[in-house]
Design a protein around this motif. Structure first.
Motif, PDB file in Angstrom:
ATOM      1  N   ARG A 131      37.385  38.117  34.542  1.00 34.84           N
ATOM      2  CA  ARG A 131      37.086  36.803  35.093  1.00 34.84           C
ATOM      3  C   ARG A 131      37.456  36.766  36.575  1.00 34.84           C
ATOM      4  O   ARG A 131      38.589  37.090  36.951  1.00 34.84           O
ATOM      5  N   ILE A 132      36.501  36.365  37.393  1.00 32.89           N
ATOM      6  CA  ILE A 132      36.695  36.206  38.828  1.00 32.89           C
ATOM      7  C   ILE A 132      36.339  34.768  39.173  1.00 32.89           C
ATOM      8  O   ILE A 132      35.392  34.211  38.616  1.00 32.89           O
ATOM      9  N   ALA A 133      37.087  34.141  40.067  1.00 32.07           N
ATOM     10  CA  ALA A 133      36.834  32.730  40.362  1.00 32.07           C
ATOM     11  C   ALA A 133      37.000  32.447  41.842  1.00 32.07           C
ATOM     12  O   ALA A 133      37.566  33.243  42.593  1.00 32.07           O
ATOM     13  N   THR A 134      36.495  31.299  42.241  1.00 33.14           N
ATOM     14  CA  THR A 134      36.740  30.802  43.592  1.00 33.14           C
ATOM     15  C   THR A 134      37.985  29.917  43.570  1.00 33.14           C
ATOM     16  O   THR A 134      38.402  29.436  42.507  1.00 33.14           O
ATOM     17  N   PRO A 135      38.588  29.665  44.725  1.00 32.80           N
ATOM     18  CA  PRO A 135      39.742  28.762  44.761  1.00 32.80           C
ATOM     19  C   PRO A 135      39.416  27.352  44.292  1.00 32.80           C
ATOM     20  O   PRO A 135      40.319  26.595  43.933  1.00 32.80           O
ATOM     21  N   LEU A 192      40.821  35.768  42.895  1.00 30.73           N
ATOM     22  CA  LEU A 192      40.077  34.673  43.495  1.00 30.73           C
ATOM     23  C   LEU A 192      39.374  35.183  44.747  1.00 30.73           C
ATOM     24  O   LEU A 192      39.952  35.951  45.522  1.00 30.73           O
ATOM     25  N   VAL A 193      38.132  34.737  44.932  1.00 30.86           N
ATOM     26  CA  VAL A 193      37.358  35.108  46.118  1.00 30.86           C
ATOM     27  C   VAL A 193      36.634  33.871  46.631  1.00 30.86           C
ATOM     28  O   VAL A 193      36.417  32.907  45.894  1.00 30.86           O
ATOM     29  N   ASP A 194      36.254  33.898  47.892  1.00 26.98           N
ATOM     30  CA  ASP A 194      35.515  32.771  48.454  1.00 26.98           C
ATOM     31  C   ASP A 194      34.180  32.606  47.735  1.00 26.98           C
ATOM     32  O   ASP A 194      33.578  33.576  47.270  1.00 26.98           O
ATOM     33  N   ALA A 195      33.698  31.373  47.701  1.00 28.19           N
ATOM     34  CA  ALA A 195      32.451  31.085  47.000  1.00 28.19           C
ATOM     35  C   ALA A 195      31.292  31.917  47.525  1.00 28.19           C
ATOM     36  O   ALA A 195      30.447  32.382  46.753  1.00 28.19           O
ATOM     37  N   ALA A 196      31.260  32.130  48.833  1.00 28.86           N
ATOM     38  CA  ALA A 196      30.152  32.880  49.428  1.00 28.86           C
ATOM     39  C   ALA A 196      30.131  34.333  48.971  1.00 28.86           C
ATOM     40  O   ALA A 196      29.080  34.984  48.997  1.00 28.86           O
ATOM     41  N   ALA A 197      31.287  34.835  48.550  1.00 31.08           N
ATOM     42  CA  ALA A 197      31.384  36.246  48.149  1.00 31.08           C
ATOM     43  C   ALA A 197      31.435  36.430  46.641  1.00 31.08           C
ATOM     44  O   ALA A 197      31.459  37.563  46.156  1.00 31.08           O
ATOM     45  N   GLU A 199      29.398  35.968  43.876  1.00 36.15           N
ATOM     46  CA  GLU A 199      28.364  36.702  43.138  1.00 36.15           C
ATOM     47  C   GLU A 199      28.371  38.176  43.505  1.00 36.15           C
ATOM     48  O   GLU A 199      28.331  39.048  42.626  1.00 36.15           O
ATOM     49  N   ALA A 200      28.445  38.480  44.798  1.00 37.56           N
ATOM     50  CA  ALA A 200      28.450  39.881  45.228  1.00 37.56           C
ATOM     51  C   ALA A 200      29.663  40.619  44.684  1.00 37.56           C
ATOM     52  O   ALA A 200      29.562  41.782  44.269  1.00 37.56           O
ATOM     53  N   ASP A 201      30.808  39.944  44.662  1.00 43.53           N
ATOM     54  CA  ASP A 201      32.028  40.574  44.170  1.00 43.53           C
ATOM     55  C   ASP A 201      31.908  40.888  42.674  1.00 43.53           C
ATOM     56  O   ASP A 201      32.261  41.980  42.229  1.00 43.53           O
ATOM     57  N   MET A 205      31.708  44.632  40.905  1.00 41.27           N
ATOM     58  CA  MET A 205      32.564  45.064  39.802  1.00 41.27           C
ATOM     59  C   MET A 205      31.724  45.586  38.647  1.00 41.27           C
ATOM     60  O   MET A 205      32.006  46.634  38.057  1.00 41.27           O
ATOM     61  N   ALA A 206      30.661  44.861  38.303  1.00 38.41           N
ATOM     62  CA  ALA A 206      29.781  45.290  37.213  1.00 38.41           C
ATOM     63  C   ALA A 206      29.135  46.635  37.541  1.00 38.41           C
ATOM     64  O   ALA A 206      29.014  47.510  36.667  1.00 38.41           O
ATOM     65  N   ALA A 207      28.710  46.808  38.786  1.00 40.77           N
ATOM     66  CA  ALA A 207      28.069  48.069  39.184  1.00 40.77           C
ATOM     67  C   ALA A 207      29.035  49.237  39.065  1.00 40.77           C
ATOM     68  O   ALA A 207      28.649  50.340  38.641  1.00 40.77           O
ATOM     69  N   ARG A 208      30.288  49.016  39.447  1.00 37.93           N
ATOM     70  CA  ARG A 208      31.281  50.089  39.303  1.00 37.93           C
ATOM     71  C   ARG A 208      31.493  50.449  37.838  1.00 37.93           C
ATOM     72  O   ARG A 208      31.660  51.623  37.486  1.00 37.93           O
TER      73      ARG A 208
END
Length: 270
Positions: A131-135, A192-197, A199-201, A205-208
């Motif tokens: 699970r990855i989320a924005t702040p 946690l990652v910024d909203a702009a990042a 989906e790419a993040d 992860m999925a690609a790795r």
């Protein structure tokens, strides 16, 4: 075996890129609530994912700045009030079967959460592997707020294993919102990652993951789930058998040959 990449669902968005399925609930004007139909279609999709050769991971993504607002008040909760016990049990078993399908699909699942992830939306995130989320993410298991128990769709079994019994009990009794900061500190969110990042993040992860030994990843997911109910001796024996199976794969030999040649292994999932 079968294929699933060209699936055309009626009740959610589906796109496959590089063996990664991207899933979005598609009612952004309502913060993406679930309906009877979307529950059932998601359940059936993850059941079919077990046999699909063309998808090795799934990523749930937000839509319109929100993840999922849970069961639709008008399309689900309203009709439930009028159902008899047999009908209600059929519904709750169906929603539980969706979680079972996620756990048993044999493929890693990532949830990328922004905005609201409440009720069944929080459950989708909970039942994912990563699970990855924005702040700004707000997560709540708010079943008690509509007069229900917190033990919905496996929450009392899974959530304590992620964040601990006491923290899970607090969230399930009160239905309060868990902030993104709390979620990361408690281990619910990996980061946690910024909203702009976001989906790419999540897709990175999925690609790795899908670039690795995907047959072995399926074994890992199976063991992560099955070992919940095992004693330590059982678990160690189960892992011995699982690893022996993986040692017969071509990917194991490919990794050895690459190591000898001082190259990076290229896995083929077999």
């Amino acid at each position: 075996m079968s294929t699933i990449a060209k699936l055309k669902p009626k009740h959610f968005l589906w796109d496959v890129e590089g063996k990664i399925a991207k899933i979005r609930l598609d009612r952004p004007e309502r913060k993406n609530p679930l309906t009877f139909d979307s529950y059932a279609e998601l359940r059936d999709t993850f059941r079919d994912l077990v046999y699909a050769e063309d998808v090795d991971a799934a990523v749930f993504l937000p839509n319109g700045g929100n993840f999922c607002s849970g069961g639709d008040v008008h399309d689900i909760i309203g009709p439930l009030v009028k159902m008899d016990m047999k009908q209600l049990l059929a519904f709750t078993r169906m929603t539980g079967d969706f979680v079972k399908a996620m756990l048993n699909c044999g493929k890693p699942i990532i949830s990328a959460v922004d905005g609201v992830a409440v009720g069944a939306g929080a459950i989708i995130a909970m039942a994912s592997d990563i699970r990855i989320a924005t702040p700004e993410a707000k997560t709540a298991f708010l079943f008690t707020r509509v007069g229900l128990a917190g033990c919905d769709m496996g929450a009392c079994a899974i959530l304590p294993r992620i964040i601990g019994q006491g923290r899970a009990a607090e969230l399930l009794y009160t239905g309060r919102t868990m902030s993104a900061t709390e979620g990361e500190r408690w281990g619910f969110y990996n980061r946690l990652v910024d909203a702009a990042a976001l989906e790419a993040d999540a897709l990175d992860m999925a690609a790795r993951i899908v670039s690795g030994p995907t047959f072995a990843h399926g074994i890992t997911k199976t063991q992560l789930n099955q070992e919940w109910s095992m004693g330590l001796d059982q678990a160690i024996e189960a892992e011995a058998q699982a690893q022996a199976i993986c040692m017969q794969t071509g990917d194991f030999e490919r990794a050895y040959n690459a190591f000898v040649a001082k190259e990076k292994p290229v896995f083929e999932g077999n």
